[in-house]
Design an enzyme around this catalytic site. Sequence first.
Site, PDB file in Angstrom:
ATOM      1  N   LYS A 169      35.065 -53.971   1.200  1.00 47.82           N
ATOM      2  CA  LYS A 169      35.061 -55.098   2.151  1.00 47.82           C
ATOM      3  C   LYS A 169      34.812 -54.638   3.581  1.00 47.82           C
ATOM      4  CE  LYS A 169      38.535 -57.400  -0.722  1.00 47.82           C
ATOM      5  NZ  LYS A 169      39.947 -57.814  -0.804  1.00 47.82           N
ATOM      6  N   ARG A 176      38.903 -37.528  -1.530  1.00 48.57           N
ATOM      7  CA  ARG A 176      37.487 -37.118  -1.690  1.00 48.57           C
ATOM      8  C   ARG A 176      36.625 -38.154  -0.988  1.00 48.57           C
ATOM      9  NH1 ARG A 176      34.596 -34.959  -7.055  1.00 48.57           N
ATOM     10  NH2 ARG A 176      35.674 -33.121  -6.244  1.00 48.57           N
ATOM     11  N   ARG A 193      37.464 -33.484 -13.044  1.00 46.91           N
ATOM     12  CA  ARG A 193      38.460 -32.414 -12.983  1.00 46.91           C
ATOM     13  C   ARG A 193      39.372 -32.490 -11.762  1.00 46.91           C
ATOM     14  NH1 ARG A 193      34.430 -30.788 -16.212  1.00 46.91           N
ATOM     15  NH2 ARG A 193      33.213 -31.901 -14.661  1.00 46.91           N
ATOM     16  N   THR A 194      38.799 -32.722 -10.605  1.00 44.37           N
ATOM     17  CA  THR A 194      39.629 -32.640  -9.392  1.00 44.37           C
ATOM     18  C   THR A 194      40.727 -33.707  -9.438  1.00 44.37           C
ATOM     19  OG1 THR A 194      37.707 -31.830  -8.193  1.00 44.37           O
ATOM     20  CG2 THR A 194      39.565 -32.597  -6.868  1.00 44.37           C
ATOM     21  N   HIS A 253      35.189 -27.771  -0.136  1.00 49.41           N
ATOM     22  CA  HIS A 253      35.960 -28.165  -1.321  1.00 49.41           C
ATOM     23  C   HIS A 253      37.048 -27.108  -1.531  1.00 49.41           C
ATOM     24  CE1 HIS A 253      37.025 -30.004  -4.995  1.00 49.41           C
ATOM     25  NE2 HIS A 253      35.867 -30.009  -5.633  1.00 49.41           N
TER      26      HIS A 253
HETATM   27  C1  NCD Z   1      32.155 -30.484  -7.726  1.00 57.12           C
HETATM   28  C2  NCD Z   1      32.203 -31.389  -6.542  1.00 57.12           C
HETATM   29  O1  NCD Z   1      32.525 -32.571  -6.646  1.00 57.12           O
HETATM   30  O2  NCD Z   1      31.946 -30.876  -5.478  1.00 57.12           O
HETATM   31  N1  NCD Z   1      32.893 -30.852  -8.806  1.00 57.12           N
HETATM   32  C3  NCD Z   1      34.168 -30.401  -8.873  1.00 57.12           C
HETATM   33  O3  NCD Z   1      35.003 -30.809  -8.100  1.00 57.12           O
HETATM   34  N2  NCD Z   1      34.430 -29.488  -9.799  1.00 57.12           N
HETATM   35  C4  NCD Z   1      30.826 -30.005  -8.020  1.00 57.12           C
HETATM   36  C5  NCD Z   1      29.717 -30.936  -8.353  1.00 57.12           C
HETATM   37  O4  NCD Z   1      29.834 -32.149  -8.265  1.00 57.12           O
HETATM   38  O5  NCD Z   1      28.674 -30.427  -8.705  1.00 57.12           O
END
Ligand code: NCD
Length: 315
Positions: A88, A109, A58-59, A137
């Site tokens: 690397k 991320r 989703r993100t 997040h």
């Molecule tokens: C989450 C994350 O990556 O922190 N996912 C998200 O972005 N909706 C939650 C998760 O991984 O459980």
Amino acid sequence: MEKVTGKSVTGVKNLSRGNIEYILDLAEKIEPIVKGESTAQPLKGKILCTFFYEPSTRTRLSFETAMLRLGGGVVSMADAQTTSSVWKGETLKDTIKTIENYADVIALRHFEAGAAVEADSHSRIPIINSGDGPNEHPTQTLLDMLTIKKEKGRLDNLKVAIVGDLKHTRSAHSLTLGLSNFDNIEFVFVSPDTFKTNDWIKDIVKEKGNTYVESEDLANAILDVDVIYMCRIQKERIEDPAEFAKIDGLYDLNRALIDNCTKKPIILHHLPRVKELDEDVDDYEGAAYFKQTYNGVLVRGALMTMVLNKEDEVK
Ligand code: NCD
């Protein structure tokens, strides 16, 4: 309402109530563009780089959808640890010093807490933290808060249960910090003892004049809440299998538990869900987790519009 002043968005910890209101307001303003009802292209000519060291559905996809809907372009590294030069041995600094020559904004991320702040210190262009290890997040929280605002009509005067692995779930940390800026928020943290919310987060709840209780009993904890926020157990962040076994499958929100609640709560989940949220909740009218995924496009589009200073192009 006030715009975030720094170039990047690295955490909810640094956001005021006014900043959050500004971003949510902008998210609602870009909705006609996202829906194709307006032909404005506020981010035309801009390029987003999504650079992800951890898995995502989703993100990453909602960031990219938002950029394309707002008229910009996207370059993407979905699996940086194995298919980029990170494999690397390239450092985060050198990676950022490279990407800033290709893109106008980076959605990052990373598996380490603090990575977005570090990336920001090396970068000429804005960094939007898309999850830094077990820490924060912020974009998830802003979409969670937009969903609560739309579904409940307010962000003040709420009783909110947050359920699961509250030690490692970055979405839970950021949501607690974000809602703490609002008035009369009663948190109910539901987790086993060894998976409790971090003390520094609980201290901020109190400093901002809000309250919390902690419980291990899901059924009782949710009886009179307005919002239930379910969290996936963060298996990949729990080193000891015996610890994981203590919480795996412990909480399982189903329709029967919700039907016992007195205030028809809305149900949120950052997704992906595993064992903690039954599919029999999906046709409950307060189930809002797939609405959250839509609101993610609005909020991430708003954040990019804000950090690229293109608010005036939103029509
Ligand atoms: C989450 C994350 O990556 O922190 N996912 C998200 O972005 N909706 C939650 C998760 O991984 O459980």
